[in-house]
Design a protein around this motif. Sequence first.
Motif, PDB file in Angstrom:
ATOM      1  N   LYS A  84      41.841 -12.429  20.915  1.00 18.64           N
ATOM      2  CA  LYS A  84      41.678 -13.467  19.889  1.00 18.64           C
ATOM      3  C   LYS A  84      43.030 -13.870  19.309  1.00 18.64           C
ATOM      4  N   GLN A  97      37.540  -2.682  21.047  1.00 22.70           N
ATOM      5  CA  GLN A  97      37.604  -3.574  19.896  1.00 22.70           C
ATOM      6  C   GLN A  97      39.018  -4.129  19.721  1.00 22.70           C
ATOM      7  N   LYS A 106      39.753  -6.799  22.302  1.00 23.42           N
ATOM      8  CA  LYS A 106      39.098  -8.062  21.925  1.00 23.42           C
ATOM      9  C   LYS A 106      39.881  -8.788  20.846  1.00 23.42           C
ATOM     10  N   THR A 107      40.315  -8.030  19.841  1.00 22.85           N
ATOM     11  CA  THR A 107      41.087  -8.631  18.754  1.00 22.85           C
ATOM     12  C   THR A 107      42.411  -9.162  19.267  1.00 22.85           C
ATOM     13  N   GLN A 157      44.867 -10.788  11.793  1.00 23.30           N
ATOM     14  CA  GLN A 157      44.552 -10.288  13.134  1.00 23.30           C
ATOM     15  C   GLN A 157      45.534  -9.195  13.558  1.00 23.30           C
ATOM     16  N   GLU A 185      44.699  -6.017  11.715  1.00 22.02           N
ATOM     17  CA  GLU A 185      43.504  -5.373  12.269  1.00 22.02           C
ATOM     18  C   GLU A 185      43.858  -4.569  13.518  1.00 22.02           C
ATOM     19  N   ILE A 186      44.731  -5.127  14.360  1.00 23.59           N
ATOM     20  CA  ILE A 186      45.174  -4.419  15.562  1.00 23.59           C
ATOM     21  C   ILE A 186      45.953  -3.162  15.184  1.00 23.59           C
TER      22      ILE A 186
END
Length: 204
Positions: A101, A94, A97-98, A124, A127-128
């Motif tokens: 992005k 996940q 993927k982030t 973003q 989130e990482i």
Amino acid sequence: MMVDESGDSVKSHTLGIRIQKKILGKMASRSVARHFIDDDAGRILDILYAFLKDVRNESEAKQITKCIIKIVIKLGILYSNEKFSLAEKQLLKQMIKTFSKLIMTLVTFWEVAFSYDERHFVSQLEEIETTIIAIITPHLTQKSQKRVRLVFSNMTDSKLLGALFKPPPDDPSRFHSHHLDELAPILRDYVFGKDPHQSTSNAT
């Protein structure tokens, strides 16, 4: 008295991992890191260091890049020694993927004028950060968690991002777009692969 050889083996393996993390952690410099990463990753580190040095100072640039190297090395050691649970491996996927992005977002900001959206970019990054903390908490010390937070508290700083993505109206000289011009194509190649036309044109 019977000796549990499998137990000894597990202890030795765990000790070996701890030694690896300790040694490589102490060797976290850009020159040493080049022995463990490819050329493009080395260039990304160099550009990031140069940008941080210009915007902040040499001491902070060294501190932040060292933290990044230590985090990446320790994640690599844990992964290669199969220390992650299935759930942690899913979190790692996940996070990757982030991160992809995030790179595409950065490249868009570089390619499309006036497209910079700080809130979206920071969300973003956050989130990482949250995902990395969740992955490493069962395996690494609070010191490693602090390193992660240090890196991302700097990477999400509004002034730092502004220096990279938009010129301040009061002082355009503080705009560091030349670092973005170096960084974005390398990151784009990481996500999309290198353009075969580009390598052909470079050869001619």
